[in-house]
Design a protein around this motif. Structure first.
Motif, PDB file in Angstrom:
ATOM      1  N   TYR A  55       0.795  -1.229   0.000  1.00 38.66           N
ATOM      2  CA  TYR A  55       0.000   0.000   0.000  1.00 38.66           C
ATOM      3  C   TYR A  55       0.827   1.278   0.000  1.00 38.66           C
ATOM      4  O   TYR A  55       0.341   2.321  -0.419  1.00 38.66           O
ATOM      5  N   LYS A  56       2.074   1.213   0.484  1.00 35.75           N
ATOM      6  CA  LYS A  56       2.865   2.434   0.632  1.00 35.75           C
ATOM      7  C   LYS A  56       4.114   2.455  -0.245  1.00 35.75           C
ATOM      8  O   LYS A  56       4.936   3.350  -0.122  1.00 35.75           O
ATOM      9  N   GLN A  57       4.304   1.451  -1.090  1.00 37.70           N
ATOM     10  CA  GLN A  57       5.520   1.377  -1.902  1.00 37.70           C
ATOM     11  C   GLN A  57       5.715   2.597  -2.801  1.00 37.70           C
ATOM     12  O   GLN A  57       4.719   3.223  -3.203  1.00 37.70           O
ATOM     13  N   PRO A  58       7.021   2.923  -3.041  1.00 35.89           N
ATOM     14  CA  PRO A  58       8.213   2.254  -2.509  1.00 35.89           C
ATOM     15  C   PRO A  58       8.504   2.707  -1.078  1.00 35.89           C
ATOM     16  O   PRO A  58       8.344   3.888  -0.753  1.00 35.89           O
ATOM     17  N   VAL A  59       8.927   1.748  -0.246  1.00 36.69           N
ATOM     18  CA  VAL A  59       9.199   2.046   1.161  1.00 36.69           C
ATOM     19  C   VAL A  59      10.516   1.407   1.595  1.00 36.69           C
ATOM     20  O   VAL A  59      10.961   0.427   1.015  1.00 36.69           O
ATOM     21  N   THR A  60      11.106   1.986   2.629  1.00 40.74           N
ATOM     22  CA  THR A  60      12.308   1.402   3.206  1.00 40.74           C
ATOM     23  C   THR A  60      11.901   0.497   4.369  1.00 40.74           C
ATOM     24  O   THR A  60      10.756   0.537   4.830  1.00 40.74           O
ATOM     25  N   SER A 109      -4.510  -8.743 -11.139  1.00 39.94           N
ATOM     26  CA  SER A 109      -3.755  -8.380 -12.335  1.00 39.94           C
ATOM     27  C   SER A 109      -2.894  -7.139 -12.147  1.00 39.94           C
ATOM     28  O   SER A 109      -1.905  -6.956 -12.838  1.00 39.94           O
ATOM     29  N   SER A 110      -3.303  -6.263 -11.229  1.00 40.82           N
ATOM     30  CA  SER A 110      -2.533  -5.044 -10.975  1.00 40.82           C
ATOM     31  C   SER A 110      -2.818  -4.553  -9.559  1.00 40.82           C
ATOM     32  O   SER A 110      -3.779  -5.000  -8.911  1.00 40.82           O
ATOM     33  N   LEU A 111      -2.000  -3.624  -9.105  1.00 39.33           N
ATOM     34  CA  LEU A 111      -2.177  -3.066  -7.762  1.00 39.33           C
ATOM     35  C   LEU A 111      -3.485  -2.283  -7.634  1.00 39.33           C
ATOM     36  O   LEU A 111      -3.978  -2.071  -6.525  1.00 39.33           O
ATOM     37  N   ASP A 112      -4.050  -1.887  -8.770  1.00 32.34           N
ATOM     38  CA  ASP A 112      -5.322  -1.166  -8.744  1.00 32.34           C
ATOM     39  C   ASP A 112      -6.447  -2.027  -8.186  1.00 32.34           C
ATOM     40  O   ASP A 112      -7.487  -1.511  -7.762  1.00 32.34           O
ATOM     41  N   GLU A 113      -6.261  -3.357  -8.205  1.00 36.95           N
ATOM     42  CA  GLU A 113      -7.302  -4.267  -7.730  1.00 36.95           C
ATOM     43  C   GLU A 113      -7.209  -4.541  -6.228  1.00 36.95           C
ATOM     44  O   GLU A 113      -8.028  -5.285  -5.683  1.00 36.95           O
TER      45      GLU A 113
END
Length: 206
Positions: A120-125, A178-182
């Motif tokens: 949910y927060k990418q890109p993250v350290t 299929s994608s992060l939108d889902e």
């Protein structure tokens, strides 16, 4: 006047063969995906079949729609830039009854929480993840990288240039999207008190 029968030249024969392959592009795609089994990069598939990427995308969508409409035993799944021929979930129980596979290993609660933050927060350290979860997550991050669910996507332009993490196409495959939108709406943040080293019953590393 009698028509003279003309022999087909080698060049014409090759052209006919190429036309046949072109006309049976769906069959060629099925053959490759069936043999490979694993997700295939669409760019690699395009090169292997010598097909324009845009045309390939169009034919893949047609195949997917055909399989879904006919409720075939297999389905075409798209995971980001990858495509895979898989068993249709509707018939999963039949396959299970025949093969009786070992119960699928699951991720621990700590890993699932770490994976959710990255997704949910990418890109993250790693530090970003630890700030959200409130606990150390070295083990979870390392394991998720080894499982191919997350990967390094760059470096943060700050002191020490820590590694930035993001999800992979394997992550999409694992959760059947299929994608992060889902992804579903981001859940409300909650305090996590569970130690990072704890695991759910039945989970073990490969």
């Amino acid at each position: 006047m009698e028509r003279t029968k003309m022999n087909v030249s080698p060049s014409e024969g090759e052209a006919e063969d190429e036309a046949l392959l072109e006309g049976n592009l769906k069959g060629r795609i099925e053959a490759v995906l069936f043999v490979v089994g694993e997700p295939v990069l669409m760019s690699d598939l395009s090169k292997a079949l010598s097909v324009d990427p845009r045309k390939l995308s169009k034919v893949l969508k047609e195949l997917k729609d055909e399989y879904d409409f006919q409720q075939r035993g297999f389905s075409l799944r798209l995971y980001g830039d990858h495509v895979q021929l898989t068993t249709r979930e509707l018939y999963a129980e039949d396959v299970i009854h025949l093969l009786q596979p070992v119960q699928k290993q699951t991720l621990s609660q700590a890993m699932m929480e770490t994976l959710a933050v990255v997704a949910y927060k990418q890109p993250v350290t790693k530090a970003d993840v630890e700030q959200v979860r409130g606990v150390k997550c070295d083990y979870s991050v390392a394991t998720l990288v080894n499982k191919g669910l997350i990967c390094e996507v760059g470096r943060k332009e700050t002191l020490g240039r820590p590694i930035l993490y993001g999800t992979t196409d394997m992550f999409l495959q694992h959760f059947g999207i299929s994608s992060l939108d889902e992804l579903p709406p981001m859940p409300a943040q909650q305090e996590v008190a569970q130690d990072d080293s704890q695991e759910l019953p039945g989970f073990s590393e490969k």
